[in-house]
Scaffold this motif. Structure first.
Motif, PDB file in Angstrom:
ATOM      1  N   SER B  84       0.841  -1.194   0.000  1.00 39.45           N
ATOM      2  CA  SER B  84       0.000   0.000   0.000  1.00 39.45           C
ATOM      3  C   SER B  84       0.876   1.244   0.000  1.00 39.45           C
ATOM      4  N   GLU B  85       0.278   2.344  -0.434  1.00 42.51           N
ATOM      5  CA  GLU B  85       1.033   3.584  -0.488  1.00 42.51           C
ATOM      6  C   GLU B  85       1.486   3.979   0.929  1.00 42.51           C
ATOM      7  N   GLU B  86       0.612   3.716   1.898  1.00 39.71           N
ATOM      8  CA  GLU B  86       0.945   4.014   3.299  1.00 39.71           C
ATOM      9  C   GLU B  86       2.211   3.270   3.731  1.00 39.71           C
ATOM     10  N   THR B  87       2.244   1.978   3.417  1.00 38.26           N
ATOM     11  CA  THR B  87       3.396   1.141   3.776  1.00 38.26           C
ATOM     12  C   THR B  87       4.664   1.683   3.133  1.00 38.26           C
ATOM     13  N   MET B  88       4.556   2.053   1.840  1.00 39.57           N
ATOM     14  CA  MET B  88       5.737   2.554   1.139  1.00 39.57           C
ATOM     15  C   MET B  88       6.183   3.890   1.727  1.00 39.57           C
ATOM     16  N   LYS B  89       5.197   4.718   2.075  1.00 37.79           N
ATOM     17  CA  LYS B  89       5.522   6.010   2.689  1.00 37.79           C
ATOM     18  C   LYS B  89       6.296   5.789   3.983  1.00 37.79           C
ATOM     19  N   ARG B  90       5.803   4.839   4.789  1.00 34.54           N
ATOM     20  CA  ARG B  90       6.470   4.547   6.063  1.00 34.54           C
ATOM     21  C   ARG B  90       7.875   4.010   5.829  1.00 34.54           C
ATOM     22  N   ARG B  91       7.994   3.128   4.833  1.00 34.92           N
ATOM     23  CA  ARG B  91       9.302   2.543   4.523  1.00 34.92           C
ATOM     24  C   ARG B  91      10.297   3.641   4.148  1.00 34.92           C
ATOM     25  N   LEU B  92       9.836   4.567   3.318  1.00 33.79           N
ATOM     26  CA  LEU B  92      10.711   5.657   2.892  1.00 33.79           C
ATOM     27  C   LEU B  92      11.046   6.590   4.047  1.00 33.79           C
ATOM     28  N   SER B  93      10.049   6.900   4.879  1.00 36.12           N
ATOM     29  CA  SER B  93      10.359   7.869   5.931  1.00 36.12           C
ATOM     30  C   SER B  93      11.211   7.230   7.025  1.00 36.12           C
ATOM     31  N   ARG B  94      11.006   5.920   7.268  1.00 37.19           N
ATOM     32  CA  ARG B  94      11.897   5.233   8.219  1.00 37.19           C
ATOM     33  C   ARG B  94      13.338   5.274   7.722  1.00 37.19           C
ATOM     34  N   ALA B  95      13.508   5.029   6.435  1.00 34.84           N
ATOM     35  CA  ALA B  95      14.856   5.018   5.868  1.00 34.84           C
ATOM     36  C   ALA B  95      15.492   6.402   5.966  1.00 34.84           C
ATOM     37  N   LYS B  96      14.701   7.431   5.632  1.00 34.56           N
ATOM     38  CA  LYS B  96      15.242   8.792   5.708  1.00 34.56           C
ATOM     39  C   LYS B  96      15.592   9.156   7.141  1.00 34.56           C
ATOM     40  N   ALA B  97      14.745   8.699   8.076  1.00 38.04           N
ATOM     41  CA  ALA B  97      15.024   8.972   9.492  1.00 38.04           C
ATOM     42  C   ALA B  97      16.319   8.291   9.916  1.00 38.04           C
ATOM     43  N   LYS B  98      16.550   7.076   9.406  1.00 38.04           N
ATOM     44  CA  LYS B  98      17.781   6.388   9.785  1.00 38.04           C
ATOM     45  C   LYS B  98      19.001   7.086   9.184  1.00 38.04           C
ATOM     46  N   ILE B  99      18.866   7.538   7.957  1.00 37.40           N
ATOM     47  CA  ILE B  99      19.975   8.267   7.319  1.00 37.40           C
ATOM     48  C   ILE B  99      20.372   9.448   8.188  1.00 37.40           C
ATOM     49  N   LYS B 100      19.357  10.140   8.688  1.00 35.83           N
ATOM     50  CA  LYS B 100      19.602  11.336   9.467  1.00 35.83           C
ATOM     51  C   LYS B 100      20.148  10.996  10.865  1.00 35.83           C
ATOM     52  N   ALA B 101      19.478  10.061  11.539  1.00 37.80           N
ATOM     53  CA  ALA B 101      19.842   9.746  12.923  1.00 37.80           C
ATOM     54  C   ALA B 101      21.228   9.121  13.032  1.00 37.80           C
ATOM     55  N   THR B 102      21.614   8.336  12.028  1.00 36.73           N
ATOM     56  CA  THR B 102      22.898   7.643  12.146  1.00 36.73           C
ATOM     57  C   THR B 102      23.994   8.345  11.345  1.00 36.73           C
ATOM     58  N   ALA B 103      23.638   9.444  10.683  1.00 33.51           N
ATOM     59  CA  ALA B 103      24.604  10.191   9.869  1.00 33.51           C
ATOM     60  C   ALA B 103      25.240   9.321   8.791  1.00 33.51           C
ATOM     61  N   ILE B 104      24.392   8.653   8.026  1.00 32.82           N
ATOM     62  CA  ILE B 104      24.893   7.957   6.836  1.00 32.82           C
ATOM     63  C   ILE B 104      25.434   9.039   5.914  1.00 32.82           C
ATOM     64  N   PRO B 105      26.683   8.919   5.479  1.00 36.31           N
ATOM     65  CA  PRO B 105      27.291  10.038   4.759  1.00 36.31           C
ATOM     66  C   PRO B 105      26.684  10.279   3.381  1.00 36.31           C
ATOM     67  N   PHE B 106      26.685  11.542   3.001  1.00 39.85           N
ATOM     68  CA  PHE B 106      26.288  11.910   1.654  1.00 39.85           C
ATOM     69  C   PHE B 106      27.576  12.127   0.879  1.00 39.85           C
ATOM     70  N   ALA B 107      28.156  11.032   0.438  1.00 38.95           N
ATOM     71  CA  ALA B 107      29.473  11.119  -0.194  1.00 38.95           C
ATOM     72  C   ALA B 107      29.770   9.839  -0.953  1.00 38.95           C
ATOM     73  N   VAL B 108      30.669   9.942  -1.904  1.00 38.63           N
ATOM     74  CA  VAL B 108      31.180   8.743  -2.551  1.00 38.63           C
ATOM     75  C   VAL B 108      32.138   8.106  -1.552  1.00 38.63           C
ATOM     76  N   PRO B 109      31.984   6.809  -1.264  1.00 41.52           N
ATOM     77  CA  PRO B 109      32.807   6.186  -0.228  1.00 41.52           C
ATOM     78  C   PRO B 109      34.310   6.320  -0.491  1.00 41.52           C
ATOM     79  N   ALA B 110      35.061   6.260   0.591  1.00 43.00           N
ATOM     80  CA  ALA B 110      36.523   6.313   0.492  1.00 43.00           C
ATOM     81  C   ALA B 110      37.034   5.134  -0.342  1.00 43.00           C
ATOM     82  N   ASP B 111      38.223   5.300  -0.895  1.00 38.45           N
ATOM     83  CA  ASP B 111      38.828   4.309  -1.787  1.00 38.45           C
ATOM     84  C   ASP B 111      38.649   2.859  -1.344  1.00 38.45           C
ATOM     85  N   HIS B 112      39.027   2.598  -0.088  1.00 41.70           N
ATOM     86  CA  HIS B 112      39.039   1.199   0.341  1.00 41.70           C
ATOM     87  C   HIS B 112      37.632   0.651   0.542  1.00 41.70           C
ATOM     88  N   LEU B 113      36.633   1.525   0.638  1.00 44.37           N
ATOM     89  CA  LEU B 113      35.261   1.057   0.790  1.00 44.37           C
ATOM     90  C   LEU B 113      34.539   0.971  -0.551  1.00 44.37           C
TER      91      LEU B 113
END
Lengths: 112, 330
Positions: B84-113
């Protein structure tokens, strides 16, 4: 950003090492703790020493053993200062327990 | 790999904090045009790596990628994945919240990664491709578009071109895979139903990957797919490529494909022996392949039992009908 790195080690995995290997592994733990970005950390006594407390109706209920009944047990933690998750993951991957059958859970700390 | 990375790194050294960048994931009804905006164009590579960060659940990686880079609406993504659209909305907002809360970087990973992280990105795009056509969006075409974007952003990464070539070559054959509702095997496909232009592009992209000395799993798979579109199919070469792929992936499913290629060279017994060593009891194609080999060797009772097992595991209607037909012909 502060991250708690919760170290769940496989019981017996460190004890199973030969003396010199174990010394080397503990050397790694101390080296990680000495990283300037690592602001806190501790090794916990074995899971058998755990006591779990719950309060029900104002009465403390005390039971023997760790709270979570899992194969891996919380054996210690570090607090690590980093600017993003990748740095924390990189540090976590260097914790010996992670390659000795255990795992490290990376959790951001709530900062107020 | 180095050049692409350096170019990317030069471009990003600024390493903006994600908080400022969160708006990129909020793209309202982002369209292809908007994504081509210079401001976003510059940051699409970072965005791909953020969306496909392994700290996010795979289904969230897929949804975020389609939303932020594919220009699909939440409703379209929900339909495509049958939630359902509701489920997808929740999935997306949970993911965005995790990106923010855990500081997933907005960057191309370093060489070794980078190699690991690039694998994750490629896996997400290939997963979208394999969803095929579902709901109102053509996910396979969407994945190809993402593959093109990635290839233009990382022009020196052979595996990126390998994946794009693989998708183009498969996609070019799509029109011939079904006759009405019936599944048509490669041997019986009408080549005039193949998309010649797309196939040629796929081969060009593959040549580029090989010129970059690509020997990774996507390049090898694309090479196999390309050989399978030749007028005279060189099954010996295909079997050899599958052997390389087995070494790269250690996958029993790939080993099964190697057995099929070996059978095509005429060594049915050898193929059956190889299949017999695999542990894939719940895999439909393990049983259908084994059944086919047994049938060719005239071991009808064993073939029947194996076809029945495959039929019991088959989900899609065309495949069920195909297996039923094979059984009836025994």
């Amino acid at each position: 950003m502060k991250y708690a790195l919760l170290i769940y080690d496989k019981p017996g995995s460190h004890e199973a090492l030969a003396d010199d290997e174990r010394d080397a592994v503990y050397g790694e733990y101390f080296a990680l703790r000495n990283d300037p970005r690592c602001t806190d950390g501790a090794e916990l006594q074995a899971a058998q020493t755990a006591t779990t407390v719950r309060v029900d109706g104002g009465k403390a209920l005390t039971t023997d053993g760790p709270f979570a009944d899992t194969k891996e047990v919380l054996g210690g933690y570090y607090v690590f200062e980093a600017s993003d998750l990748d740095q924390a993951i990189e540090f976590a991957a260097r914790i010996p327990a992670a390659r000795l059958g255990g795992a490290v859970e990376v959790r951001p700390v709530v900062e107020r | 790999m180095v050049t692409a990375r350096n170019r990317a790194i030069d471009r990003i050294r600024r390493q903006q904090a994600l908080a400022q960048k969160a708006h990129l994931l909020e793209l309202p009804e982002a369209t292809v045009d908007e994504l081509d905006d210079v401001s976003i164009e510059d940051e699409r590579l970072e965005l791909i790596f953020t969306c496909c960060h392994p700290a996010l659940a795979l289904e969230a990686q897929v949804a975020l990628t389609l939303r932020a880079l594919g220009g699909c609406s939440t409703e379209e993504i929900a339909r495509a994945f049958l939630v359902s659209e509701e489920t997808m909305k929740r999935r997306l907002s949970r993911a965005k919240a995790k990106i923010k809360a855990t500081a997933i970087p907005f960057a191309v990973p370093a060489d070794h990664l980078l190699p690991d992280r690039l694998d994750a990105v490629l896996a997400v795009i290939y997963l979208i491709f394999n969803e095929g056509y579902s709901g109102r969006i053509d996910l396979a075409a969407e994945a190809i578009r993402l593959g093109r974007v990635l290839a233009s952003l990382m022009p020196d990464e052979p595996e990126v071109h390998g994946l794009l070539a693989l998708m183009l070559i498969h996609h070019a054959r799509r029109g011939a895979r079904f006759a009405g509702e019936e599944l048509v095997l490669l041997d019986d496909q009408d080549r005039s139903d193949w998309n010649a232009g797309e196939l040629a592009t796929g081969r060009e992209v593959l040549d580029r990957a090989i010129a970059l000395r690509g020997r990774g799993p996507y390049v090898v798979q694309a090479a196999i797919a390309s050989l399978q579109t030749e007028q005279q199919i060189d099954w010996v070469e295909i079997a050899a490529l599958y052997e390389q792929l087995v070494e790269l992936t250690r996958s029993p499913v790939v080993e099964l494909n190697r057995a099929v290629a070996i059978a095509k060279t005429g060594s049915t017994e050898q193929a059956l022996e190889l299949v017999g060593k695999l542990d894939l009891p719940d895999y439909q194609y393990f049983h259908s392949t084994r059944a086919e080999l047994l049938r060719r060797l005239g071991r009808r009772d064993e073939a029947r039992a194996a076809f029945e097992r495959a039929l019991a595991l088959a989900v899609s209607t065309p495949e069920r009908r195909f297996l039923a037909r094979r059984l009836a012909e025994l």
